[in-house]
Design a protein around this motif. Structure first.
Motif, mmCIF file in Angstrom:
data_model
loop_
_atom_site.group_PDB
_atom_site.id
_atom_site.type_symbol
_atom_site.label_atom_id
_atom_site.label_comp_id
_atom_site.label_asym_id
_atom_site.label_seq_id
_atom_site.Cartn_x
_atom_site.Cartn_y
_atom_site.Cartn_z
ATOM 1 N N ARG A 84 1.152 -0.859 -0.345
ATOM 2 C CA ARG A 84 -0.295 0.231 0.361
ATOM 3 C C ARG A 84 1.393 0.904 0.382
ATOM 4 O O ARG A 84 0.681 2.374 1.196
ATOM 5 N N ALA A 115 -0.408 4.596 0.200
ATOM 6 C CA ALA A 115 -1.180 4.722 1.061
ATOM 7 C C ALA A 115 -0.339 5.143 2.344
ATOM 8 O O ALA A 115 0.009 6.446 2.988
ATOM 9 N N GLN A 172 -5.101 5.120 -3.212
ATOM 10 C CA GLN A 172 -4.819 4.090 -2.596
ATOM 11 C C GLN A 172 -6.339 3.724 -2.338
ATOM 12 O O GLN A 172 -6.490 1.759 -3.325
#
Length: 189
Positions: free
Chosen positions: A27, A30, A78
């Protein structure tokens, strides 16, 4: 005034921890978002630790507002990247670029745009974080904790300035930890 740096440092530590956890869960966007919050807090920690109160005030304010907006855009992006979201990543990138351009040209729009992206993040996170097998209201609560914090504790007229500052920053750090929860699989990989 050096005590103001302590709660800023808490955000920096939370962001560094969260960034590594988010990257470990693939991720990276993020992670960029939480690290932008951490970068703004790092500027604040240096500002207050070394007595650069006035000389770094504008830079800290810019990092907090523009960095916060860009961070919220990254977190939203994200979520948009999950296949279940109806907004395409390309469409979101175009909207984010337009929003950033407006925020740079018209600083008065930074806070309203932050609020808009916060609401978008809450909405999307509640419905389109498929790896977190939790009820939508829980995911919305975690995603929305930052907006609640901004509205209730950031520069609260009902609290002493120092108390408002520290509560806001401690809750930002907790929210960053919550972001890791939100983007992490319910069942370990």
């Amino acid at each position: 005034m050096a005590h103001y740096a302590l709660s800023e440092l808490l955000i920096v530590l939370a962001a560094l921890w969260a960034g590594t956890r988010l990257v470990a869960h693939d991720r990276a966007i993020a992670a960029l978002g939480v690290l932008l919050f951490g970068a703004a807090a790092a500027i604040g920690a240096v500002r207050f630790s070394f007595g650069l109160i006035e000389p770094w005030a504008d830079m800290h304010r810019f990092a907090g507002t523009m960095g916060g907006l860009l961070a919220m855009m990254a977190l939203t992006h994200q979520v948009v990247r999950f296949e279940t979201a109806r907004l395409s990543p390309q469409s979101h990138m175009a909207l984010a670029a337009l929003g950033l351009g407006l925020a740079l040209a018209m600083p008065a729009l930074r806070v309203p745009l932050f609020l808009i992206w916060s609401l978008g993040f809450i909405w999307l996170a509640a419905r389109h974080t498929p790896l977190r097998l939790s009820p939508a209201w829980q995911k919305a609560g975690v995603a929305g904790f930052m907006l609640f914090n901004v509205l209730v504790f950031r520069q609260s007229p009902y609290l002493d300035a120092a108390l408002s500052w520290h509560i806001f920053h401690v809750l930002v750090a907790l929210w960053i930890v919550g972001v890791v929860w939100l983007f992490s699989p319910s069942v370990p990989d």
